[in-house]
Design a protein around this motif. Structure first.
Motif, PDB file in Angstrom:
ATOM      1  N   GLN A   9       0.817  -1.188   0.000  1.00 44.07           N
ATOM      2  CA  GLN A   9       0.000   0.000   0.000  1.00 44.07           C
ATOM      3  C   GLN A   9       0.862   1.254   0.000  1.00 44.07           C
ATOM      4  OE1 GLN A   9      -2.902   0.256   3.193  1.00 44.07           O
ATOM      5  NE2 GLN A   9      -4.246  -0.945   1.873  1.00 44.07           N
ATOM      6  N   THR A  46      -7.315  -0.801 -11.704  1.00 43.99           N
ATOM      7  CA  THR A  46      -8.318   0.200 -11.366  1.00 43.99           C
ATOM      8  C   THR A  46      -8.810   0.008  -9.935  1.00 43.99           C
ATOM      9  OG1 THR A  46      -9.062  -0.390 -13.563  1.00 43.99           O
ATOM     10  CG2 THR A  46     -10.267   1.343 -12.431  1.00 43.99           C
ATOM     11  N   GLY A  47      -9.025  -1.269  -9.605  1.00 47.30           N
ATOM     12  CA  GLY A  47      -9.566  -1.593  -8.282  1.00 47.30           C
ATOM     13  C   GLY A  47      -8.671  -1.141  -7.160  1.00 47.30           C
ATOM     14  N   PRO A  51      -9.424   3.572  -5.129  1.00 44.12           N
ATOM     15  CA  PRO A  51      -9.502   3.655  -3.667  1.00 44.12           C
ATOM     16  C   PRO A  51      -8.293   4.361  -3.076  1.00 44.12           C
ATOM     17  CG  PRO A  51     -10.143   1.479  -4.402  1.00 44.12           C
ATOM     18  CD  PRO A  51      -9.649   2.203  -5.622  1.00 44.12           C
ATOM     19  N   GLN A  58      -8.521  12.062   0.933  1.00 44.37           N
ATOM     20  CA  GLN A  58      -9.072  12.237   2.278  1.00 44.37           C
ATOM     21  C   GLN A  58      -8.001  12.642   3.263  1.00 44.37           C
ATOM     22  OE1 GLN A  58     -11.263   8.829   3.584  1.00 44.37           O
ATOM     23  NE2 GLN A  58     -13.154   9.994   3.282  1.00 44.37           N
ATOM     24  N   TRP A  66     -12.735  18.682 -11.086  1.00 45.15           N
ATOM     25  CA  TRP A  66     -13.132  18.362 -12.441  1.00 45.15           C
ATOM     26  C   TRP A  66     -12.617  19.432 -13.381  1.00 45.15           C
ATOM     27  CZ3 TRP A  66     -15.104  13.852 -14.005  1.00 45.15           C
ATOM     28  CH2 TRP A  66     -15.631  13.007 -13.014  1.00 45.15           C
TER      29      TRP A  66
ATOM     30  N   ASP B  28     -19.716  11.375  -8.809  1.00 45.40           N
ATOM     31  CA  ASP B  28     -18.362  11.724  -9.233  1.00 45.40           C
ATOM     32  C   ASP B  28     -17.594  10.484  -9.611  1.00 45.40           C
ATOM     33  OD1 ASP B  28     -18.694  14.337  -8.960  1.00 45.40           O
ATOM     34  OD2 ASP B  28     -17.243  14.629  -7.314  1.00 45.40           O
ATOM     35  N   PHE B  29     -17.698   9.490  -8.733  1.00 49.80           N
ATOM     36  CA  PHE B  29     -16.907   8.301  -8.944  1.00 49.80           C
ATOM     37  C   PHE B  29     -17.352   7.571 -10.215  1.00 49.80           C
ATOM     38  CE2 PHE B  29     -16.072   3.756  -8.100  1.00 49.80           C
ATOM     39  CZ  PHE B  29     -14.694   3.836  -8.257  1.00 49.80           C
ATOM     40  N   ASP B  31     -18.733   8.921 -12.800  1.00 49.43           N
ATOM     41  CA  ASP B  31     -18.237   9.725 -13.928  1.00 49.43           C
ATOM     42  C   ASP B  31     -16.762   9.435 -14.169  1.00 49.43           C
ATOM     43  OD1 ASP B  31     -20.688  10.730 -14.102  1.00 49.43           O
ATOM     44  OD2 ASP B  31     -20.235  12.720 -13.284  1.00 49.43           O
ATOM     45  N   GLU B  32     -16.031   9.371 -13.070  1.00 53.12           N
ATOM     46  CA  GLU B  32     -14.603   9.179 -13.154  1.00 53.12           C
ATOM     47  C   GLU B  32     -14.279   7.842 -13.826  1.00 53.12           C
ATOM     48  OE1 GLU B  32     -12.765   9.568  -9.366  1.00 53.12           O
ATOM     49  OE2 GLU B  32     -10.782   9.940 -10.190  1.00 53.12           O
ATOM     50  N   LEU B  33     -15.017   6.792 -13.397  1.00 53.52           N
ATOM     51  CA  LEU B  33     -14.788   5.477 -13.990  1.00 53.52           C
ATOM     52  C   LEU B  33     -15.171   5.477 -15.466  1.00 53.52           C
ATOM     53  CD1 LEU B  33     -15.812   2.698 -11.467  1.00 53.52           C
ATOM     54  CD2 LEU B  33     -13.545   3.425 -12.205  1.00 53.52           C
ATOM     55  N   LEU B  62     -10.777  -3.177 -16.203  1.00 56.04           N
ATOM     56  CA  LEU B  62     -11.394  -2.376 -15.160  1.00 56.04           C
ATOM     57  C   LEU B  62     -11.767  -3.259 -13.967  1.00 56.04           C
ATOM     58  CD1 LEU B  62     -12.241   0.527 -14.773  1.00 56.04           C
ATOM     59  CD2 LEU B  62     -14.487  -0.059 -15.628  1.00 56.04           C
ATOM     60  N   THR B  68     -14.782  -2.505  -7.149  1.00 62.98           N
ATOM     61  CA  THR B  68     -13.994  -1.278  -7.043  1.00 62.98           C
ATOM     62  C   THR B  68     -14.751  -0.221  -6.262  1.00 62.98           C
ATOM     63  OG1 THR B  68     -13.162  -1.811  -9.218  1.00 62.98           O
ATOM     64  CG2 THR B  68     -12.713   0.405  -8.379  1.00 62.98           C
ATOM     65  N   ALA B  71     -14.801  -1.046  -2.645  1.00 63.44           N
ATOM     66  CA  ALA B  71     -13.499  -0.805  -2.031  1.00 63.44           C
ATOM     67  C   ALA B  71     -13.310   0.695  -1.804  1.00 63.44           C
ATOM     68  CB  ALA B  71     -12.390  -1.345  -2.934  1.00 63.44           C
ATOM     69  N   LEU B  72     -13.735   1.475  -2.790  1.00 62.29           N
ATOM     70  CA  LEU B  72     -13.658   2.926  -2.673  1.00 62.29           C
ATOM     71  C   LEU B  72     -14.462   3.404  -1.473  1.00 62.29           C
ATOM     72  CD1 LEU B  72     -12.896   5.657  -4.273  1.00 62.29           C
ATOM     73  CD2 LEU B  72     -15.337   5.629  -4.744  1.00 62.29           C
ATOM     74  N   VAL B  75     -12.915   2.917   1.740  1.00 66.70           N
ATOM     75  CA  VAL B  75     -11.867   3.909   1.997  1.00 66.70           C
ATOM     76  C   VAL B  75     -12.465   5.233   2.437  1.00 66.70           C
ATOM     77  CG1 VAL B  75     -10.146   5.331   0.867  1.00 66.70           C
ATOM     78  CG2 VAL B  75     -10.207   2.864   0.461  1.00 66.70           C
ATOM     79  N   THR B  76     -13.506   5.665   1.735  1.00 67.56           N
ATOM     80  CA  THR B  76     -14.002   7.016   1.962  1.00 67.56           C
ATOM     81  C   THR B  76     -15.070   7.098   3.016  1.00 67.56           C
ATOM     82  OG1 THR B  76     -15.600   6.714   0.219  1.00 67.56           O
ATOM     83  CG2 THR B  76     -13.518   7.731  -0.388  1.00 67.56           C
ATOM     84  N   GLY B  77     -15.469   5.956   3.585  1.00 64.71           N
ATOM     85  CA  GLY B  77     -16.573   5.851   4.544  1.00 64.71           C
ATOM     86  C   GLY B  77     -16.969   7.172   5.186  1.00 64.71           C
ATOM     87  N   LEU B 390      -8.421  -5.980  -0.554  1.00 65.75           N
ATOM     88  CA  LEU B 390      -8.597  -4.640  -1.109  1.00 65.75           C
ATOM     89  C   LEU B 390      -8.568  -3.576  -0.023  1.00 65.75           C
ATOM     90  CD1 LEU B 390     -11.253  -5.227  -3.866  1.00 65.75           C
ATOM     91  CD2 LEU B 390      -8.885  -4.460  -4.152  1.00 65.75           C
ATOM     92  N   GLY B 391      -8.404  -3.993   1.204  1.00 67.11           N
ATOM     93  CA  GLY B 391      -8.209  -3.010   2.248  1.00 67.11           C
ATOM     94  C   GLY B 391      -9.407  -2.787   3.144  1.00 67.11           C
ATOM     95  N   PHE B 475      -3.974 -13.657   3.110  1.00 67.50           N
ATOM     96  CA  PHE B 475      -3.688 -13.677   1.680  1.00 67.50           C
ATOM     97  C   PHE B 475      -3.629 -15.090   1.150  1.00 67.50           C
ATOM     98  CE2 PHE B 475      -2.039  -9.247   1.433  1.00 67.50           C
ATOM     99  CZ  PHE B 475      -2.901  -8.894   0.421  1.00 67.50           C
TER     100      PHE B 475
END
Lengths: 109, 881
Positions: A9, A46-47, A51, A58, A66, B28-29, B31-33, B62, B68, B71-72, B75-77, B390-391, B475
């Motif tokens: 990471q 991407t995955g 993140p 954050q 944008w 946003d996400f 759109d980003e993808l 992808l 994904t 997972a995002l 992270v952003t919770g 993925l964390g 793992f």
């Protein structure tokens, strides 16, 4: 095992921050940049990328906004913040030490 | 006052903001993808790929967009609320993906919780909830007993009632109900309605008011009072369409214009089922009557007296009365019974049995849910491993599992509510007609609470299993493609399935004796036939007071009925087999030469019948002759007895030709026995036939005339012509209890039928669930052991070995379930046997059939997975590694 994940990471964060050193980039650009610069050795999926980007955002190490890109598409550009620059140099220093350390281990093997 | 409001508002605003912010992030996400994808495709095309090819590669690269995105989010919770919403979406998608599992879980939950709730609602309304009167615990009923004759609840004579009202101090508001019936004339027909006359204290003592109109007033009682009537709510709805204008109008009851003064609340059915209440004022004759025991007596415990104290005082009064009127009160005892006990008493076993069965079904349901969940969690281990890699943190793994469990429990609870709603309706429709308090039954807040509690318990169970079973994998489990299940999880599943099998066996063991006892009742020789027979009753006390006129009326009716097309036989009797309230009267019988004390004569059930009664109902003659129309007022006094009578009173002599004294509704008259007929079974179809005797109606023309008409066509089709005929012969007479004998029989069998159907349904449901459980566990076992099986097959193990090993697992669970189930059933047998009707709870046949059913279900469920394991292709398994 937990250690290994942290390293990975940490490395991904370093790669991302480093790819933003010169100019702001969007996600795809970052992936391409890392791929090109590593001679296609390091592939970021991407995955994992997005993140990580959002986590860095954050933490305040990158900022996102944008923008209209070269080919008139709207894209989300990431920029290094001041904190990001400091973190980048910290992480770089840590990486150099790490590489030297690992190299030392390998030499004596 | 304002501050907390403002704070609450701010919190709400924050939440709303968090939601919109969250939404923006999500968009946003996306759109980003989208942008990422477009760039990747363009890039690949520049490198020479075709458009379609580029698109395919880009999408593959992808990876899972959803993974994904999740997972995002990990992270952003953001806010807790947001996290829950996100987890809910994630859980929803996962449940949709595992559609079969989700449906099975929800269906299982709906079945178990729904049935339990429906049964609980009925039991609660009928059995548990206090009566809908003020201070219901004080309400009691008074009965006299005759211990020597085994009578524990006899009604009370009017003179006794008047004395009790004066002398009892521990109870207040002693009031009486007098069973009554009135004929209601409507255009084209006259109908006989059941009604109760009640004493002045009755309604005030209970504390019940009409919902429309007024209650009785003192001036409604006494000689010469203007006639008034209160209507039953159901009867009002049914006959008068719930029209409140009926209050204040008059009805033609028994030939008089009676003013309707009100309508009683729905569900109010005291003293018993009734269409109407009328004021009761004892007549002079009634005031002196100490023998006619027909009044129902109600009272309220006063001054903190207990039921026992009230009963002791009543017993004391009974002894005083015996001192004053020895003939009337010899052997009479006292009984005070709480009203609730009287209302529900006989139905308690039915309800308790149902409740017990519902609880067992619920246990099976929970065991099944546990097994399902364990199976599913085992399958999710790889996905969990990916998310961890993925964390996602430990909380991030656990939360969606919990949310998922809650979603399942909620969906299950909603479905269960639907099942309960339908179940209550079904139970109400199927319930025995005399089950009290049905109007109070319905799904209410308590049922909702029950469902909520059960759903919460289920959610806790499911998430407990999920979180407990999902240790954050390392793992290495990502690296290995094997879907390895831990031995602990497998053990848990096996235990859950064993429990299911055990509970199912308990239900099956409980049901099969009932099936057998029901079959016995159905096949029991009733002594008469009910098909093609229509019956109804008329009362002719006032219309034909003289015996001659009454006989002439009977002759006319029977002759003209026989002339109706389709009618082959017609007869009448003072009572019918299977009749609702009483089948015959108690008659004192003294055989010639027997010495008995006056007042202690042995008794038999006696009815007065027309000679054609036996032929019409198919009651077989055994000996001697039948009655004829020559056995009339002018003929010799004769009697026909049944076989039980002959066994009891003339065990070693042919009864035909013997003399006996019969006192039926009056002075004892000497009669000669001319014949013996077959025994008949009445209201209690499984009870041994009682001694009975048949007196020629022409020699004792009792005013309550029950007609029976047999035809060569379905009895229902005779109802209309018979009604028209009766209307033509005497329009003043009301026809009561018009119906087919088949319907009467059906009513008698109904309680059993309902109990049986429900228990059978529960047992079947439980067995099915257990089979599903076996199937699930076996499938999972096979899945987990695919690699092992493949390797062993490759190393030369025969497919039969594999099958044998898997069968052993199924067999172990089944045997375990059987052993535990038998133990549980044995434990519960003593409690259970009270609810079984004269059947041993453990008879060999029931036992064997229950075991066979369950083993068959388990085997059937194990076959497919075992077969699948046998068909494992070792090569495929190895390649998959």
């Amino acid at each position: 095992m937990a250690e290994a994940r942290e390293v990975l990471q940490g490395t991904l964060d370093l790669l991302i921050l480093s790819s933003l050193r010169v100019a702001p980039l969007h996600g795809w650009g970052i992936a391409q940049e890392i791929r090109a610069r590593s001679n296609e050795v390091v592939l970021v999926t991407t995955g994992a990328l997005y993140p990580a980007l959002h986590r860095l955002a954050q933490q305040g190490l990158v900022s996102a906004r944008w923008q209209v890109s070269d080919n008139n598409r709207r894209a989300r550009y990431y920029t290094l913040t001041a904190a990001g620059r400091r973190a980048l140099s910290d992480k770089e220093a840590w990486w150099q030490r790490f590489v030297v350390g690992v190299a030392g281990v390998l030499r004596h093997a | 006052m304002l501050a907390p409001l403002r704070a609450a508002f701010r919190r709400l605003a924050d939440l709303a903001f968090a939601w919109t912010a969250r939404y923006r992030v999500e968009r946003d996400f996306d759109d980003e993808l989208q942008d990422h994808l477009a760039r990747d495709i363009a890039h690949r095309q520049r490198l020479g790929a075709s458009s379609a090819e580029a698109r395919r590669l880009a999408l593959a690269d992808l990876g899972g967009v959803e993974v994904t995105r999740d997972a995002l989010r990990d992270v952003t919770g953001a806010s807790a609320l947001d996290a829950v919403a996100r987890d809910a979406r994630y859980a929803w998608r996962r449940l949709l993906r595992q559609r079969g599992f989700s449906l099975l879980t929800v269906a299982t939950l709906a079945l178990g919780v729904g049935c339990a709730t429906a049964v609980y609602s009925v039991v609660d309304g009928v059995l548990l909830r206090p009566l809908p009167f003020p201070r219901p615990a004080e309400l009691v009923t008074l009965w006299q007993t005759r211990a020597a004759e085994g009578i524990t609840r006899d009604e009370i004579a009017p003179a006794t009632f008047i004395d009790l009202r004066r002398r009892l101090t521990r109870v207040s508001g002693v009031s009486a109900g007098n069973p009554f019936s009135v004929s209601l004339r409507t255009p084209g027909a006259t109908e006989r309605l059941d009604a109760w006359q009640v004493s002045e204290d009755f309604l005030p003592m209970l504390g019940v008011q009409p919902v429309i109109g007024r209650a009785f007033r003192p001036e409604d009682f006494g000689e010469g009072a203007a006639p008034v009537v209160l209507l039953n709510h159901g009867a009002w709805q049914q006959r008068f369409g719930g029209d409140s204008a009926i209050v204040g109008s008059t009805l033609p009851l028994d030939g008089a214009r009676v003013t309707v003064i009100g309508v009683m609340p729905p569900g109010f059915e005291l003293p018993d089922r009734t269409s109407a209440w009328l004021p009761w004022t004892p007549t002079e004759a009634q005031r002196a009557d100490r023998y006619g025991t027909y009044l129902r007596i109600f009272a309220r415990l006063g001054g903190g007296a207990t039921v026992n104290e009230a009963e002791a005082e009543f017993a004391q009064v009974a002894r005083e009365l015996e001192g004053e009127y020895p003939r009337a009160y010899r052997g009479v005892g006292a009984s005070v019974v709480p009203l609730g006990e009287v209302l529900v008493g006989g139905h308690r076993p039915l309800l308790v049995t149902l409740l017990g069965a519902a609880v067992v079904l619920l246990l099976v349901t929970l065991a099944n849910l546990a097994a399902l969940q364990l199976t599913r969690i085992a399958r999710q281990r790889r996905e969990t491993a990916i998310r961890t890699a993925l964390g996602a943190g430990r909380a991030g793994i656990a939360r969606p599992l919990i949310v998922e469990s809650c979603l399942l429990a909620t969906a299950g609870a909603l479905a269960a509510w639907g099942v309960a709603w339908g179940g209550v309706r079904l139970l109400l429709a199927a319930a025995p007609a005399d089950l009290p308090r049905l109007a109070e039954v319905g799904l209410d807040a308590r049922a909702a609470l029950l469902v909520a509690v059960l759903a919460a318990g289920t959610a806790a169970l499911l998430s407990g299993i999920a979180v407990g079973r999902v240790a954050v994998p390392s793992f290495s489990s990502l690296a290995s493609r094997a879907v390895a299940g831990s031995p602990l999880a497998r053990r848990g599943r096996q235990l859950a399935v064993t429990a299911q099998l055990a509970f199912s066996l308990v239900l099956l063991l409980g049901t099969s004796p009932l099936v057998r006892s029901f079959q016995r009742v159905l096949s029991a020789e009733r002594g008469y036939t009910t098909d093609h027979v229509l019956s109804f009753t008329v009362w002719v006390y006032d219309e034909y007071p003289e015996p001659e006129a009454r006989s002439a009326f009977a002759r006319t009716v029977l002759e003209r009925m026989r002339a109706l097309p389709g009618v082959t036989h017609a007869a009448l009797g003072s009572a019918l087999p299977l009749a609702d309230r009483i089948t015959g009267e108690d008659a004192d019988v003294v055989m010639d030469g027997a010495a008995v004390t006056e007042g202690e004569e042995p008794q038999a059930r006696g009815i007065a019948v027309w000679p054609s009664y036996f032929e019409t109902l198919g009651i077989a003659m055994r000996r001697g002759r039948s009655l004829t129309e020559a056995d009339d007022e002018g003929g010799e006094r004769v009697v026909v007895v049944n076989e039980a009578f002959a066994r009891r009173f003339s065990p070693d002599r042919d009864p035909v030709g013997r003399m006996l004294a019969v006192g039926l509704m009056g002075r004892a008259v000497p009669r000669r026995i001319v014949g013996v007929v077959a025994d008949t079974r009445h209201a209690r179809l499984d009870a041994p036939p009682e001694p009975g005797l048949y007196i020629p109606w022409l020699q004792q023309p009792i005013a309550a005339m029950s007609f029976v008409v047999r035809g060569d066509r379905p009895a229902e089709s005779l109802a209309a012509p018979v009604s028209r005929l009766m209307q033509a012969i005497d329009p003043r007479l009301g026809l009561g209890h018009m119906g087919t004998m088949d319907a009467l029989l059906d009513q008698r069998l109904r309680e059993r039928r309902v109990l049986l159907a429900l228990l059978a349904a529960f047992a079947t449901g439980a067995s099915l669930l257990a089979a599903v459980g076996v199937f699930g566990v076996m499938s999972q076992s096979v899945l987990e052991r695919r690699r092992e099986v493949g390797v062993r097959l490759a190393l030369g193990a025969s497919r039969r070995d594999i099958a044998r090993e898997l069968s052993r697992e199924a067999l172990a669970m089944t045997l375990g379930g059987l052993v535990v189930g038998i133990a549980l059933a044995a434990l519960g047998a003593s409690a259970f046997s009270r609810f079984l009707f004269e059947v041993e709870p453990f008879d060999g046949f029931a036992f064997a059939s229950a075991v066979v059913v369950l083993v068959a279900a388990a085997v059937a469920a194990a076959v497919v997975p075992t077969w699948r394991a046998m068909r494992t292709d070792p090569l495929m398994v190895m390649q998959a590694e």
